[in-house]
Every structure is written in C-alpha cells, then in structure tokens.
Write a protein that holds these residues in place. Structure first.
Motif, mmCIF file in Angstrom:
data_model
loop_
_atom_site.group_PDB
_atom_site.id
_atom_site.type_symbol
_atom_site.label_atom_id
_atom_site.label_comp_id
_atom_site.label_asym_id
_atom_site.label_seq_id
_atom_site.Cartn_x
_atom_site.Cartn_y
_atom_site.Cartn_z
ATOM 1 N N ASP A 104 -3.882 -4.079 -15.908
ATOM 2 C CA ASP A 104 -4.245 -5.492 -15.921
ATOM 3 C C ASP A 104 -3.074 -6.331 -15.448
ATOM 4 O OD1 ASP A 104 -5.777 -7.798 -16.413
ATOM 5 O OD2 ASP A 104 -4.804 -8.045 -18.356
ATOM 6 N N GLY A 105 -3.357 -7.341 -14.652
ATOM 7 C CA GLY A 105 -2.317 -8.244 -14.187
ATOM 8 C C GLY A 105 -2.590 -8.703 -12.779
ATOM 9 N N THR A 106 -1.773 -9.657 -12.320
ATOM 10 C CA THR A 106 -1.887 -10.177 -10.961
ATOM 11 C C THR A 106 -0.710 -9.668 -10.139
ATOM 12 O OG1 THR A 106 -2.999 -12.183 -11.727
ATOM 13 C CG2 THR A 106 -1.976 -12.257 -9.546
ATOM 14 N N VAL A 107 -0.999 -9.077 -8.992
ATOM 15 C CA VAL A 107 0.027 -8.480 -8.138
ATOM 16 C C VAL A 107 0.127 -9.284 -6.847
ATOM 17 C CG1 VAL A 107 0.815 -6.385 -6.970
ATOM 18 C CG2 VAL A 107 -0.504 -6.208 -9.106
ATOM 19 N N LEU A 108 1.360 -9.654 -6.486
ATOM 20 C CA LEU A 108 1.630 -10.344 -5.226
ATOM 21 C C LEU A 108 2.125 -9.308 -4.218
ATOM 22 C CD1 LEU A 108 3.575 -13.444 -6.628
ATOM 23 C CD2 LEU A 108 1.097 -13.134 -6.371
ATOM 24 N N VAL A 109 1.413 -9.139 -3.118
ATOM 25 C CA VAL A 109 1.743 -8.148 -2.098
ATOM 26 C C VAL A 109 2.212 -8.863 -0.839
ATOM 27 C CG1 VAL A 109 0.863 -6.300 -0.620
ATOM 28 C CG2 VAL A 109 0.091 -6.472 -2.995
ATOM 29 N N ALA A 110 3.397 -8.493 -0.332
ATOM 30 C CA ALA A 110 3.924 -9.072 0.906
ATOM 31 C C ALA A 110 4.273 -7.952 1.870
ATOM 32 C CB ALA A 110 5.158 -9.928 0.624
ATOM 33 N N ASP A 111 3.552 -7.890 2.985
ATOM 34 C CA ASP A 111 3.813 -6.872 4.005
ATOM 35 C C ASP A 111 3.263 -7.385 5.324
ATOM 36 O OD1 ASP A 111 3.593 -4.369 5.678
ATOM 37 O OD2 ASP A 111 4.330 -3.486 3.819
ATOM 38 N N ASP A 112 4.006 -7.194 6.418
ATOM 39 C CA ASP A 112 3.540 -7.706 7.708
ATOM 40 C C ASP A 112 2.509 -6.790 8.355
ATOM 41 O OD1 ASP A 112 5.342 -5.689 8.168
ATOM 42 O OD2 ASP A 112 6.282 -6.646 9.905
ATOM 43 N N ASP A 113 2.243 -5.636 7.741
ATOM 44 C CA ASP A 113 1.226 -4.710 8.245
ATOM 45 C C ASP A 113 -0.089 -5.003 7.521
ATOM 46 O OD1 ASP A 113 -0.467 -2.480 8.685
ATOM 47 O OD2 ASP A 113 1.267 -1.225 9.161
ATOM 48 N N ARG A 114 -1.069 -5.512 8.260
ATOM 49 C CA ARG A 114 -2.333 -5.889 7.639
ATOM 50 C C ARG A 114 -3.038 -4.691 7.017
ATOM 51 N NH1 ARG A 114 -6.379 -9.178 11.361
ATOM 52 N NH2 ARG A 114 -6.228 -7.233 12.561
ATOM 53 N N THR A 115 -2.900 -3.526 7.626
ATOM 54 C CA THR A 115 -3.543 -2.337 7.084
ATOM 55 C C THR A 115 -2.990 -1.998 5.703
ATOM 56 O OG1 THR A 115 -3.920 -1.457 9.295
ATOM 57 C CG2 THR A 115 -4.013 0.105 7.476
ATOM 58 N N ILE A 116 -1.664 -2.080 5.568
ATOM 59 C CA ILE A 116 -1.060 -1.785 4.268
ATOM 60 C C ILE A 116 -1.499 -2.817 3.234
ATOM 61 C CG2 ILE A 116 1.133 -1.706 3.004
ATOM 62 C CD1 ILE A 116 2.367 -0.346 5.397
ATOM 63 N N ARG A 117 -1.575 -4.090 3.641
ATOM 64 C CA ARG A 117 -2.054 -5.115 2.704
ATOM 65 C C ARG A 117 -3.476 -4.792 2.246
ATOM 66 N NH1 ARG A 117 0.027 -8.818 6.602
ATOM 67 N NH2 ARG A 117 -2.067 -9.613 7.065
ATOM 68 N N THR A 118 -4.310 -4.360 3.181
ATOM 69 C CA THR A 118 -5.702 -4.041 2.837
ATOM 70 C C THR A 118 -5.781 -2.854 1.891
ATOM 71 O OG1 THR A 118 -6.474 -4.881 4.972
ATOM 72 C CG2 THR A 118 -7.955 -3.411 3.776
ATOM 73 N N VAL A 119 -5.033 -1.797 2.191
ATOM 74 C CA VAL A 119 -5.054 -0.598 1.353
ATOM 75 C C VAL A 119 -4.581 -0.924 -0.062
ATOM 76 C CG1 VAL A 119 -3.971 1.647 0.981
ATOM 77 C CG2 VAL A 119 -4.816 1.040 3.245
ATOM 78 N N LEU A 120 -3.474 -1.666 -0.175
ATOM 79 C CA LEU A 120 -2.946 -2.001 -1.492
ATOM 80 C C LEU A 120 -3.891 -2.926 -2.244
ATOM 81 C CD1 LEU A 120 0.880 -2.474 -0.795
ATOM 82 C CD2 LEU A 120 -0.267 -0.558 -1.903
ATOM 83 N N THR A 121 -4.476 -3.888 -1.545
ATOM 84 C CA THR A 121 -5.413 -4.810 -2.197
ATOM 85 C C THR A 121 -6.604 -4.049 -2.760
ATOM 86 O OG1 THR A 121 -4.760 -6.661 -0.773
ATOM 87 C CG2 THR A 121 -6.899 -6.815 -1.847
ATOM 88 N N GLN A 122 -7.172 -3.144 -1.971
ATOM 89 C CA GLN A 122 -8.331 -2.384 -2.429
ATOM 90 C C GLN A 122 -7.977 -1.483 -3.607
ATOM 91 O OE1 GLN A 122 -9.628 -0.388 1.129
ATOM 92 N NE2 GLN A 122 -10.744 -2.166 1.909
ATOM 93 N N ALA A 123 -6.837 -0.791 -3.520
ATOM 94 C CA ALA A 123 -6.454 0.143 -4.579
ATOM 95 C C ALA A 123 -6.144 -0.592 -5.881
ATOM 96 C CB ALA A 123 -5.249 0.976 -4.141
ATOM 97 N N LEU A 124 -5.393 -1.687 -5.791
ATOM 98 C CA LEU A 124 -5.036 -2.439 -6.994
ATOM 99 C C LEU A 124 -6.252 -3.122 -7.610
ATOM 100 C CD1 LEU A 124 -1.680 -3.911 -5.663
ATOM 101 C CD2 LEU A 124 -1.906 -2.346 -7.611
ATOM 102 N N THR A 125 -7.159 -3.609 -6.752
ATOM 103 C CA THR A 125 -8.380 -4.247 -7.261
ATOM 104 C C THR A 125 -9.244 -3.237 -7.993
ATOM 105 O OG1 THR A 125 -8.348 -5.878 -5.466
ATOM 106 C CG2 THR A 125 -10.427 -5.578 -6.633
#
Length: 512
Positions: A2-23
């Motif tokens: 549980d919690g809110t995660v701030l993700v910063a990465d210039d690779d959109r694919t990595i942002r998408t993968v991390l967003t989906q996994a953390l969600t």
C-alpha cells in the motif's frame, strides 16, 4: 503493498511496466519523464516512495536526492540506472538512496525492494535533518572520479576505473564497496590473477575521504626491514595497500604485524592508515600451507570482498571491452571498435587470465588491426596465438555450432564416430535435438582424448540463443513486446539479451 509511488524515467516503456506492476500490487502510481515534475510532486507532499532513473533529460536522479531529503527526510528513494559502474553504486549510497538497482532490473526484485521501502518508511522518518544536510554535501566520489556534478553528467566516465558490470556478482561487490568505503576497517580483496583486485583496492583510496592523503603500496620486494616502517609512516591518514602478503617472508610478516600494532596502540592512532590487502581466491589454503601467518590474516580480514573471474560474468564482456578500448584510445593509441563477429568470439573465449588478459588482447589488436573495426579473423588469429592448444584441439568459431561447419580431423586423431552417432549427422533432417546432438558429437570428436576448454555450457547456449532471438524478432516484425510474449520471457530480459548480443532491432509491419 500500500502506498503512492512516484516513478521518474525517460523510457516510456519502463514507466508503463512499473506503473502496471505497482498498480497490480495495490499501489497508486504517478509516473513522469521529468525530474522537474518529480520535484514538484515531492514538494507538494505526494508519494510514499520514489523510483528514479539516473540519466534524465533535465538532470541527474542521484544529484536530486539531497533536495528530496531536504523537502521530505522520510521519503525513500530507489535508484535504477543503466550506468552499471562502481561510481554509480557509491554515489547512490552516499546520497542515502534506499536501494540501487542496475538496468535491466529484475522486476520481482524491484517490487520486493519497493515493498520493503514502503513498510519501513516510518523508521526512515526518524532520520535527523542533519543527515539530510550531510547528503547535500558535494560527493567525494564525484570529485575523485572526475565526474562533473552538473545535471546529466556521465557517471563512471573515468577510463582509469574499469569497474563496470551488470552481473549480480559485480553488483554485490559494488554494494559492499559502497557500504564500507569510509569505514575504519581493514579490507581483504580476494580473486584470481588478473581479475582486477588491485583496481578494486585502489578504489577504496581514490573514492574515499582519505584520497587527499598518501596511498602507499607494499609488495614483497618493497617490504625490506629498513623500509617497511618508513613506508607505512608515509601513509599517515591515508591508505596502505598490501599486495599478496602471502608472498612476504616470515620475518617481513612479523615486522608488518609489529607496525600495525604500533599504529593501533600508539598516540597517533587517529591518523593510522587504513589497510587494504589483496590475495588469491583461497586465503585459508595460504594459512594452512604456512605461507601466510594466521594472526596477520585475521588482522587484514576485517571485511572480505571477492572479485569474480571473467568467466562468471560473461554478459559484462561487451561493455567491458568497449570500456577498455576507450581507455586505450585515451592513452593515445588508435580508436577501434569490434565487429559483431569479433565480439562473439571474445565472448566465447574462457579468458583464464581474466580482465588483464582481455585488456592485453584488445591493446594488441588496437595496434595490429588493419581497419578501425577489428575483424573476427584478427581476433581469432590473436586468440589462436595465445592459446594454440585450445584452438588446435578444435575451437568453437563464431557460428561453427550453429551452422554445422566441419573441420578436418587432426593427424592421428581417433575416429570416435559410432553407428549410433552417425544416425544424426545431417543437421537439416530430424528433430532439433538430433541436429544439436550431431554438432556436439562432432565438436567432442574434434578434441580426441582431450576435453573441450572450460565454459562450454555457456558457449553452447549463446550459439543457440542468438539465431533464436534473431528469427523470433524477424517473425514478430521487430515488436519486442510480442517477441517476449512468444518466447515467454520478460521484455526487459529480452532487451538486455538483444543489447548484449548486438542484435539490431528494426521495427516493421509484418507482411501477412
């Protein structure tokens, strides 16, 4: 989780993968490709965890950590980076990052670290403002390694520090060095000849807060009775690097113990030099054989670090080779690159001399290569000169296992082919396993009564892996997501393999 995660990465694919996994894990996620946006979110009080890349278009993720600490002292930061160098690991540790993970990272590992960070946030909030202020101080690693402090500066750019590697063993080494870099503990660095033990040892001085004082190197030749104490005294407040103390005679080892005791118990013990030592891979064997005094060994082994041999981190060879070629060019020799086939040959070589052998090979090829790009033939000739027994017995050339190429039997070599083996001699017929068996039988036959050189398992897998990935990428029109799904592997794993194998990816529409 549980919690809110701030993700910063210039690779959109990595942002998408991390967003989906953390969600999926139950977190709320805000993702951005900008450090400026990340900083605004932090200052607004958003987020329970930050996951940030290092090299961003508008700055450097590690350089931003002090500002995050100042605004939110209890906010943990996980750093991810493709800059897989010891400098990156040390700078992340100095900036008080919760964790540093090299790219391409293992997603379950990152998710595990994120869960730990979120669950321990309450304990992190107990850190004092003074700690945050210390984190904001200029990094001694940045200055020592010649790394500019401004945003976007390349990390680990110093060609004098060939301590790079994504392999787990190297990353574990980097983390240990970062943890004990400025601790007042002796360090014993173990490893085979040529792995770079002395380079690791020097990094403890060059990247630490002792770098302004002297570094004194003691070898068996330097440690004569009349000079030992004087040399150690010269390292006041600095570092004494003892190379292979097992090679010192018994009298010298006794005098060294006396000098260490004098520093530890004397009035100037606050200025005592730090002891960093290098030794072979098995110190207990040196003690058991009487070559190393047990009392000296235990004085030197406050922290023990093992540098892995090159054969245990084959995937690091391409990046290491490029780094070493850049270092050779910086020393005034011609700038060279390696062809894909040449790199494949180098990756397949067992390198019993480790990094030192690799560096010597590349230095020689830099001088002898006919063109700017070093060819496979030039690499093969150089390796054949250095290791004639391996090559004369039957080597794996680039593609020999995959193409079914044959070589003449050596004179007098026994014909080991049997009727059973002859059933699967045609690689173009039968099952895949039969074709592979035919190639392997032929390869073992070429060695006669000898065994193939070490590292065969990894070499065979790489011979199969490259054409598999090339054909799979072609079949999916260069779509890495579809290719990874078809192969049943993680997309980050696929990207790493494509990079390591130098497989060019061309995205196109699949023709039906």
């Amino acid at each position: 989780m549980d919690g809110t995660v701030l993700v910063a990465d210039d690779d959109r694919t990595i942002r998408t993968v991390l967003t989906q996994a953390l969600t999926r894990a139950g977190c709320r996620v805000h993702a951005t490709g900008s450090l400026a946006q990340l900083q605004r979110w932090v200052e607004e009080g958003r987020g329970d965890l930050v996951v940030t890349d290092v090299m961003m278009p508008d700055g450097n993720g590690i350089d931003m950590i002090p500002a995050i600490r100042k605004a939110r002292p209890d906010l943990p930061v996980i750093v991810i980076s493709a800059q897989n160098t010891i400098v990156t690991a040390i700078r992340a540790a100095e900036a008080d990052a919760f964790e540093y993970l090299p790219k391409p990272f293992d997603l379950p590992d990152l998710m595990g670290k994120a869960g730990q960070a979120l669950s321990r946030r309450a304990r992190l909030s107990d850190r004092t403002p003074d700690r945050a202020g210390q984190a904001a101080a200029p990094s001694p690693v940045t200055a020592a390694a010649g790394v500019p402090a401004e945003a976007g500066a390349p990390l680990g750019a110093d060609p004098a520090l060939p301590l790079i590697g994504h392999a787990p063993a190297m990353q574990a080494l980097f983390r240990m060095v970062a943890r004990v870099l400025n601790a007042d503990l002796p360090v014993l660095i173990l490893g085979e000849a040529g792995v770079g033990s002395t380079t690791v040892a020097r990094s403890f001085h060059d990247l630490s807060d002792r770098r302004g004082a002297a570094l004194v190197i003691l070898t068996a030749a330097d440690a004569a009775s009349e000079t030992l104490s004087r040399m150690i005294d010269k390292a006041r407040g600095g570092t004494v690097l003892i190379e292979n103390p097992a090679g010192f005679d018994a009298g010298t080892q006794a005098r060294l113990i006396g000098s260490i005791e004098a520093w530890e118990n004397g009035p100037d013990r606050a200025q005592a030099p730090r002891l960093i030592s290098t030794l072979g891979p098995d110190p207990q064997a040196e003690v058991a054989a009487g070559r190393l005094r047990a009392d000296l060994y235990y004085r030197l082994a406050g922290v023990t670090i093992t540098v892995p041999p090159l054969r245990q981190r084959v995937d690091d060879i391409p990046a290491l080779a490029r780094h070493l070629l850049a270092r050779v060019a910086a020393q005034g020799l011609p700038g060279r690159t390696l062809s894909d086939e040449a790199m494949a040959l180098i990756r397949a070589h067992p390198f019993p001399g480790n990094v030192r052998e690799l560096e010597n090979l590349l230095r020689r090829l830099t001088l002898t290569a006919a063109e700017d790009e070093i060819s496979a033939a030039e690499v093969r000739e150089a390796l054949e000169t250095d290791h004639p027994a391996h090559f004369n017995a039957g080597r794996i050339d680039a593609g020999i296992m995959a193409t079914g190429g044959t070589r003449p039997m050596a004179a007098g070599q026994p014909a080991a082919r049997t009727p059973e083996r002859a059933q699967a001699t045609d690689p173009g017929t039968g099952r895949l396993s039969q074709s592979v068996e035919a190639h392997l039988r032929r390869y073992f036959d070429l060695h006669g009564d000898s065994l193939p050189p070490p590292g065969l398992y990894d070499r065979i897998l790489r011979e199969v892996e490259r054409p598999l990935l090339q054909i799979a990428m072609d079949a999916t029109g260069g779509n890495q997501l579809r290719c990874a799904d078809m192969l049943g592997i993680n997309r980050n794993t696929l990207r790493k393999k494509l990079t390591d194998l130098n497989i060019e990816v061309t995205r196109r529409r699949k023709l039906m």
